[in-house]
Design a protein around this motif. Structure first.
Motif, PDB file in Angstrom:
ATOM      1  N   VAL A  42       0.847  -1.198   0.000  1.00 17.28           N
ATOM      2  CA  VAL A  42       0.000   0.000   0.000  1.00 17.28           C
ATOM      3  C   VAL A  42       0.882   1.247   0.000  1.00 17.28           C
ATOM      4  O   VAL A  42       2.041   1.198   0.397  1.00 17.28           O
ATOM      5  CB  VAL A  42      -0.946   0.054   1.227  1.00 17.28           C
ATOM      6  N   GLU A  43       0.326   2.318  -0.471  1.00 17.23           N
ATOM      7  CA  GLU A  43       0.979   3.611  -0.321  1.00 17.23           C
ATOM      8  C   GLU A  43       0.809   4.087   1.110  1.00 17.23           C
ATOM      9  O   GLU A  43      -0.192   3.775   1.757  1.00 17.23           O
ATOM     10  CB  GLU A  43       0.338   4.644  -1.261  1.00 17.23           C
ATOM     11  N   VAL A  44       1.785   4.871   1.589  1.00 16.45           N
ATOM     12  CA  VAL A  44       1.610   5.500   2.905  1.00 16.45           C
ATOM     13  C   VAL A  44       0.309   6.304   2.931  1.00 16.45           C
ATOM     14  O   VAL A  44      -0.376   6.367   3.951  1.00 16.45           O
ATOM     15  CB  VAL A  44       2.820   6.387   3.246  1.00 16.45           C
ATOM     16  N   GLY A  45      -0.043   6.850   1.790  1.00 15.06           N
ATOM     17  CA  GLY A  45      -1.265   7.642   1.700  1.00 15.06           C
ATOM     18  C   GLY A  45      -2.540   6.843   1.923  1.00 15.06           C
ATOM     19  O   GLY A  45      -3.603   7.413   2.158  1.00 15.06           O
ATOM     20  N   ALA A  46      -2.433   5.520   1.866  1.00 21.63           N
ATOM     21  CA  ALA A  46      -3.613   4.677   2.074  1.00 21.63           C
ATOM     22  C   ALA A  46      -3.805   4.298   3.538  1.00 21.63           C
ATOM     23  O   ALA A  46      -4.841   3.744   3.907  1.00 21.63           O
ATOM     24  CB  ALA A  46      -3.507   3.409   1.233  1.00 21.63           C
ATOM     25  N   LEU A  47      -2.816   4.599   4.358  1.00 18.77           N
ATOM     26  CA  LEU A  47      -2.931   4.272   5.787  1.00 18.77           C
ATOM     27  C   LEU A  47      -3.837   5.302   6.444  1.00 18.77           C
ATOM     28  O   LEU A  47      -3.659   6.501   6.272  1.00 18.77           O
ATOM     29  CB  LEU A  47      -1.545   4.262   6.428  1.00 18.77           C
ATOM     30  N   GLU A  48      -4.804   4.837   7.217  1.00 17.11           N
ATOM     31  CA  GLU A  48      -5.865   5.735   7.696  1.00 17.11           C
ATOM     32  C   GLU A  48      -5.524   6.454   8.987  1.00 17.11           C
ATOM     33  O   GLU A  48      -6.122   7.484   9.308  1.00 17.11           O
ATOM     34  CB  GLU A  48      -7.156   4.942   7.899  1.00 17.11           C
ATOM     35  N   ALA A  49      -4.618   5.906   9.760  1.00 17.13           N
ATOM     36  CA  ALA A  49      -4.255   6.500  11.048  1.00 17.13           C
ATOM     37  C   ALA A  49      -2.919   5.899  11.463  1.00 17.13           C
ATOM     38  O   ALA A  49      -2.501   4.870  10.914  1.00 17.13           O
ATOM     39  CB  ALA A  49      -5.322   6.215  12.106  1.00 17.13           C
ATOM     40  N   ALA A  50      -2.258   6.537  12.411  1.00 16.64           N
ATOM     41  CA  ALA A  50      -0.946   6.032  12.837  1.00 16.64           C
ATOM     42  C   ALA A  50      -0.781   6.186  14.341  1.00 16.64           C
ATOM     43  O   ALA A  50      -1.311   7.123  14.952  1.00 16.64           O
ATOM     44  CB  ALA A  50       0.175   6.773  12.112  1.00 16.64           C
ATOM     45  N   TRP A  51      -0.029   5.259  14.920  1.00 18.44           N
ATOM     46  CA  TRP A  51       0.373   5.349  16.320  1.00 18.44           C
ATOM     47  C   TRP A  51       1.888   5.276  16.386  1.00 18.44           C
ATOM     48  O   TRP A  51       2.505   4.427  15.735  1.00 18.44           O
ATOM     49  CB  TRP A  51      -0.256   4.220  17.145  1.00 18.44           C
ATOM     50  N   LEU A  52       2.456   6.159  17.173  1.00 21.24           N
ATOM     51  CA  LEU A  52       3.909   6.272  17.315  1.00 21.24           C
ATOM     52  C   LEU A  52       4.316   5.852  18.721  1.00 21.24           C
ATOM     53  O   LEU A  52       3.764   6.329  19.707  1.00 21.24           O
ATOM     54  CB  LEU A  52       4.333   7.733  17.087  1.00 21.24           C
ATOM     55  N   GLY A  53       5.316   4.974  18.789  1.00 22.21           N
ATOM     56  CA  GLY A  53       5.914   4.629  20.075  1.00 22.21           C
ATOM     57  C   GLY A  53       7.284   5.255  20.205  1.00 22.21           C
ATOM     58  O   GLY A  53       8.199   4.888  19.462  1.00 22.21           O
ATOM     59  N   THR A  54       7.429   6.183  21.098  1.00 27.85           N
ATOM     60  CA  THR A  54       8.738   6.738  21.469  1.00 27.85           C
ATOM     61  C   THR A  54       8.695   6.973  22.966  1.00 27.85           C
ATOM     62  O   THR A  54       7.747   7.573  23.476  1.00 27.85           O
ATOM     63  CB  THR A  54       9.040   8.038  20.705  1.00 27.85           C
ATOM     64  N   ALA A  55       9.712   6.500  23.663  1.00 23.32           N
ATOM     65  CA  ALA A  55       9.645   6.489  25.121  1.00 23.32           C
ATOM     66  C   ALA A  55      10.323   7.683  25.770  1.00 23.32           C
ATOM     67  O   ALA A  55       9.849   8.198  26.775  1.00 23.32           O
ATOM     68  CB  ALA A  55      10.271   5.199  25.659  1.00 23.32           C
ATOM     69  N   GLU A  56      11.441   8.100  25.210  1.00 25.55           N
ATOM     70  CA  GLU A  56      12.280   9.053  25.927  1.00 25.55           C
ATOM     71  C   GLU A  56      12.702  10.216  25.038  1.00 25.55           C
ATOM     72  O   GLU A  56      13.902  10.429  24.812  1.00 25.55           O
ATOM     73  CB  GLU A  56      13.535   8.328  26.457  1.00 25.55           C
TER      74      GLU A  56
END
Lengths: 394, 394
Positions: A42-56
């Motif tokens: 898929v294109e990144v443009g087809a992704l409907e939402a995103a979650w980011l994990g960064t701790a520090e």
């Protein structure tokens, strides 16, 4: 238990892990996310939402302190982006948040990405020094991460009569595994003698009992089972995903019910994930495990907490080769945190990607033959929180 | 759109907002969460999972950098606890994460809590100075939060021919509203003259155009509709909850499509929430709005972005009293961020609690008569992300 078998991993992307002084946080995030999208077709443009994990993010310049990093790296606007953080379980929490949103039916195909830049600071500012909350007086008295896990190591060796060689065996096994992982931070085999003769960090943990401090990013594309059936080339199912907690910031020191022989958060997370996945005999029902090994002792006691081995026998199983690639139940065939390193937000996502790739039979020279079901496990805090994901062939 | 009408708010709890030097982060979190549980008629021990919204733990001592704060404050182990963070939309993201998990069917009754301690640092370390990412050279050139929102204010006044009095009208309205809110940071009415004669922060925004820096916590208990129907005394439904993004860290400065007259992230979030809630004419279909007013201009342009008023008319509607308590569509009857203050992680949760209390008819002297449906809105970044929640009577 509605997540079970309703959410699929349809793409994985992992950057090289290491001392990536020449790479920015945003470029690592971009590489992992676009690789996962490419893998999903898929294109990144087809992704409907995103979650980011960064701790520090405070280890760096606060990049990654919000999910605007995703927006910026991927041109993701106007879609929803959300950051999650939960100590060293941050990466798997990003996967869980994305999976819950898909399971809710809110989105069909989404991104979970974890990234962390940790090498741009001097070692005294590294995670090992800072992964513990700063305000409490005990931090001034040497309660570093190695110091806390050393309490568990000491108790485990004492209670069950092991020597330091059992700890070294984890490092040796995982570094040997990592020779098959081109993305690992360290790909050099170690001998027991080398591990035992390394400088002492916090007795009985030497330098080579500790995960290095590492940069890296990892991403997975998740989709509803329906979407996967219609669109995915290859995919696995999330059979269960659970999180557990034990105490607040000082679990190893202040709770009377802590026997220093394991992690209650891992047991709670596993119980939840196993219930969802219908697992009653994890040793028999799992084909491989990616298990949090921030220190060598962590892997040993967590394999017991995960119910793979009876209390006190995790060390013996390790020494007998049960958890080596080719053994009955390989643990950390990727090289684990010991060899891959531990860019905190990335680690849990990398583990989910590894288990996915193994189940899809595309893990190259570290492939676990016939892998059909695997587990990924994160511990954070230390011991304050844990996350467990069970993945299975579609 | 599966969240819609499947998740209920069954309890609210809000601490006093203010300069709470005598209260710890954990004690505020505890007060809000236990109040919400009490209101829901459940023990904290009956809550199955929790989400914590805290945006800037590095402003304090890193307490709240993981959800272990919930475990510690509430004795929540071994249940799942997860932190979310997304600039000033952090609080509403905690509500959304919890709502998605309930909508997925994974849990029946859960906690969303937001907390932030912001007054323990010197003012130069305050949110206003630090809410912008630190690594970029522009920060050294005065690109503070007031400076960035001042660009929007200048453009808005210039384009539509308003004077600074329209900005002052927001502060006057919201401070008047706050005289009815015993939990607001400031409960003293202001005059237009006072606002206009306050020291200039970033022209045309004076000190009284800015939200104060504030400590506080807020919590809601969410449950499945099924659980609410069986167990809840009073409850409202989440009709829609959406998040939108615009750009990365420097939206107001670097994107060519920014007209400095509104926030695309708000428009995206509202479009998503309205679709879920079936709202096509927000002015007619909403009875009250809690709208992010970190600066006075923010409320004016966001009421336009939310589709309540046509572009350029938000100021005129404000001056005409449309958004005053007793007017056609009251905005920020709580006092808003202007008077409540803005403990970042708490704000979005407080807004959801306020709209819930209004719909349940228990908002005391600030009650909007006959309120049946309301909206809560967070903006973060500035303008990088936004969240919108629509709540309606069950």
């Amino acid at each position: 238990m509605p997540i079970s078998n309703q959410v699929a991993v349809v793409g994985t992307g992992v950057t090289r892990f290491g001392e990536l002084y020449d790479r920015s946080y945003l470029s690592l995030l971009h590489e992992a996310a676009t690789a996962a999208a490419d893998d999903a077709g898929v294109e990144v443009g087809a992704l409907e939402a995103a979650w980011l994990g960064t701790a520090e993010p405070q280890l760096g310049a606060l990049v990654g302190d919000s999910a605007a990093a995703v927006t910026e790296a991927l041109g993701f606007a106007p879609r929803p982006v959300t950051r999650v953080a939960n100590f060293c379980a941050t990466g798997m929490e990003a996967v869980r948040a994305a999976a819950l949103a898909v399971a809710a039916g809110e989105y069909e195909v989404v991104l979970a990405v974890g990234a962390e830049k940790m090498r741009d600071l001097a070692p005294r500012e590294s995670l090992v020094a800072k992964a513990v909350e700063q305000s409490h007086p005990v931090i001034a008295k040497g309660r570093t991460a190695p110091g806390q896990f050393a309490l568990v190591a000491s108790r485990y060796l004492h209670t069950y009569g092991y020597g330091r060689d059992v700890l070294a065996a984890v490092a040796v096994k995982n570094h040997q595994h990592a020779t098959n992982n081109p993305k690992a931070h360290y790909r050099t085999p170690l001998t027991v003698e080398q591990v035992l003769s390394a400088p002492m960090a916090a007795e009985p943990l030497g330098l080579l009992d500790c995960t290095p401090t590492t940069d890296g990013a990892a991403a997975v594309v998740l989709a509803s089972r329906r979407w996967a059936e219609r669109n995915a080339r290859q995919w696995v199912l999330i059979q269960g995903i659970g999180v557990g907690s034990y105490a607040g910031y000082y679990p190893a020191l202040f709770r009377r019910d802590n026997d220093f022989l394991g992690f209650a958060a891992t047991r709670a997370a596993a119980a939840s994930a196993y219930r969802q996945a219908g697992i009653t005999d994890p040793r028999a029902q799992l084909d491989l495990v990616e298990c949090h090994d921030c220190f060598t002792i962590t892997e040993i006691v967590n394999t017991e907490d995960l119910g793979l081995f009876a209390s006190g026998t995790g060390g013996a199983e390790l020494l007998a080769g049960t958890t080596t690639l080719g053994g009955e139940l390989p643990v950390n065939v990727s090289g684990g945190l010991q060899s891959c390193g531990h860019p905190v937000g990335a680690t849990g996502v990398r583990m989910v990607a590894e288990v996915t790739d193994q189940i899809l039979g595309r893990a190259g020279s570290r492939q676990v033959r016939g892998a059909r079901r695997g587990l990924a496990h994160n511990l954070g805090g230390p011991g304050a929180v844990a996350a467990v994901t069970v993945l299975g062939a579609a």
